[in-house]
Write an enzyme that holds these catalytic residues in place. Structure first.
Site, short mmCIF file in Angstrom:
data_model
loop_
_atom_site.label_atom_id
_atom_site.label_comp_id
_atom_site.label_asym_id
_atom_site.label_seq_id
_atom_site.Cartn_x
_atom_site.Cartn_y
_atom_site.Cartn_z
N GLU A 78 -4.09 -10.53 3.54
CA GLU A 78 -2.68 -10.90 3.67
C GLU A 78 -2.38 -11.31 5.10
OE1 GLU A 78 -1.31 -6.87 2.31
OE2 GLU A 78 0.05 -7.16 3.99
N CYS A 81 -3.31 -5.38 -0.98
CA CYS A 81 -4.55 -4.71 -0.58
C CYS A 81 -5.69 -4.86 -1.58
CB CYS A 81 -4.28 -3.23 -0.33
SG CYS A 81 -3.10 -2.98 1.00
N HIS A 129 -8.03 3.27 -3.42
CA HIS A 129 -7.37 2.61 -2.30
C HIS A 129 -6.67 3.65 -1.43
CE1 HIS A 129 -5.02 0.06 0.17
NE2 HIS A 129 -3.87 0.41 -0.38
#
Ligand SMILES: [Zn+2]
Lengths: 142, 347
Positions: B80, B112, B234
């Site tokens: 990003e 992400c 994550h």
């Protein structure tokens, strides 16, 4: 002036991204930047492309404390003459190293960094800098 | 079967401590660090960004795999924080790896999880014989608005994974995704910093998507928690993956090795993949890894990965995740602001 520098940079991209020069098969000399003819052998020279390994040592260095526009955020930084293992010398920044830690003879490896950019709207120029060789433990656990 | 033929990581050298950021904004650093489970984060140098981090990680992956970069047929870079709004980062990576021009490439963006989306795409291309080897990269130099909670967790790093069919070091046995329209975190075009739905980022976003994504893949493959040796979730902070593990009933020791978040915090597109890389650094042949990435917006990608004997032939060629974690130099907030261009007057 968004197009500033584009042609000039584009012609050299591959050479400065990968430290690509050449090698003369006749006299076994290496060149970077690449030459059109071997300065030693002239017409008898046989040039082939050579991708330098990017390993070498600091031949000499200077600490830059008064930087030109575009480099002020990096002050103080190290500029060195690096002697590659193939015998060629080139000028480059040394990164990942504090100015007080650099020394002549230090082993370095080429890394890929942003060199400069042509303003906020222009192209970004990438290329080689050098850093101290990184320790490789490979497999820390049995 | 399709799998990972090589992987490489890169983490910049600079670190700033949670307490140092808190000091500047008058927050209680010790309490924050403990509460979030984040103690220091990686910060890129002034000449490092997603293209340079991607190239360093990709060169490590190629060296680890021992492949000819001319066999790479596709490069997808998930991030990003791509350096250009228009001009794919993958073009720069391809040139810096001396790939051929017979190659496709594109940039991915899914908060992400853009890096794991790239893994899935390359798996498809490899399995359909369109390409021999695909390169999937997740890399970010994430930024938080100064003083925002995200400033404590937005870190820098990247992971490159080469996907192919021959001599795989780990087989990717299965993958599936879980996707909804959930506005937990976003950034509008032209804005420097992202916005987020604050409390909204937990239960309906991260926990729902990672949890449902994990259950979905286990249901599809008829597996349970007991079938796996390692779990990777994550890591937006140090708390969420542990809480996720508790919700799913994952024993803590199966999760611990992937928690790179404590030393470098959230490397965004590189986050779950960095945890996977750390597990691949230490896992034994036969070990099974269950990974779930998460991307705001929102979605999750779950993977089942089996470590192969081949992995023993590749270790020691490139630095491990721990090598990069150990290489660090602390900076204070003023140096951090200088490097991250939070001071606009310096070009
Ligand atoms: Zn010659």
């Amino acid at each position: 002036m968004g197009e500033q520098g584009v042609a000039h940079v584009w012609r050299k991209l591959r050479a400065i991204y990968n430290i690509e020069g050449n090698h003369c098969k006749t006299c076994d000399s290496y060149f970077f930047p690449p030459r059109l003819v071997c300065p030693n052998c002239r017409r008898k020279g046989q040039l082939e492309e050579h991708h330098f390994k990017g390993l070498g040592k600091v031949h000499t260095f200077a600490i830059v404390r008064q930087a030109p526009e575009g480099f002020k955020r990096q002050v103080p930084y190290i500029v060195a003459q690096v002697e590659l293992d193939e015998g060629v010398r080139l000028t480059a920044q040394i990164v990942n190293c504090d100015p007080e830690d650099v020394e002549i003879g230090m082993r370095v490896r080429a890394c890929f960094r942003k060199i400069t950019e042509y303003g906020e709207r222009g192209i970004i120029v990438y290329g080689y800098k050098f850093e101290p060789v990184l320790k490789v433990t490979g497999h820390p656990y049995p | 079967m399709v799998g990972i033929v090589g992987y490489g990581v890169y983490i910049p050298r600079y670190r700033i401590k949670t307490e140092e950021i808190a000091r500047v904004w008058g927050d209680d650093g010790k309490r924050l660090a403990k509460g979030l489970g984040v103690f220091e984060k990686s910060v890129p140098g002034p000449d490092e960004e997603v293209a340079t981090i991607s190239v360093e990680a990709a060169r490590n992956a190629v060296k680890y795999a021992g492949i000819d970069p001319k066999d790479i047929g596709a490069i997808y870079v998930g991030s990003e924080s791509h350096p250009y709004a228009v001009k794919p980062t993958g073009t720069i990576v391809a040139e810096a790896l001396s790939c051929t021009t017979d190659l496709t490439c594109a940039d991915y963006e899914f908060a992400c999880k853009a890096g794991t989306a790239a893994i899935q795409t390359t798996m498809g291309l490899v399995q359909s014989n369109m390409i021999k080897i695909g390169l999937a990269i997740g890399a970010d130099t994430a930024q938080g608005r100064p003083g925002d909670a995200l400033e404590y967790s937005a870190a820098a790093g990247g992971v490159a994974i080469l996907v192919g069919m021959d001599n795989v070091v780990a087989t990717i046995e299965a993958t599936s995704s879980f996707t909804t329209d959930t506005p937990d975190f976003w950034r509008r075009e032209g804005e420097d910093f992202p916005s987020h739905g604050a409390r909204f980022t937990g239960e309906p976003a991260y926990f729902r998507h990672v949890g449902e994504g994990a259950r979905l893949l286990m249901r599809k493959t008829g597996t349970t928690i007991d079938d796996f040796d390692y779990f990777v979730f994550h890591m937006p902070n140090g708390k969420f993956p542990l809480a996720m593990g508790r919700q799913l009933g994952v024993p803590k020791e199966k999760l611990e090795d992937s928690l790179v978040v404590r030393q470098i915090v959230n490397t965004y597109s590189g986050s779950a993949m960095m945890g996977l890389a750390r597990v691949l650094d230490i896992a034994k042949p036969g070990d099974k890894i269950f990974m779930v990435s998460y991307g705001s917006g929102a979605g999750s990608d779950a993977f089942i990965i089996r470590v192969e004997k081949e992995i023993l032939n590749h270790r020691g060629k490139v630095p491990t995740v721990d090598d990069f974690i150990a290489r660090k130099t602390y900076i204070d907030y003023s140096e951090y602001a200088k490097y991250r261009r939070k001071i606009k007057a310096l070009a």
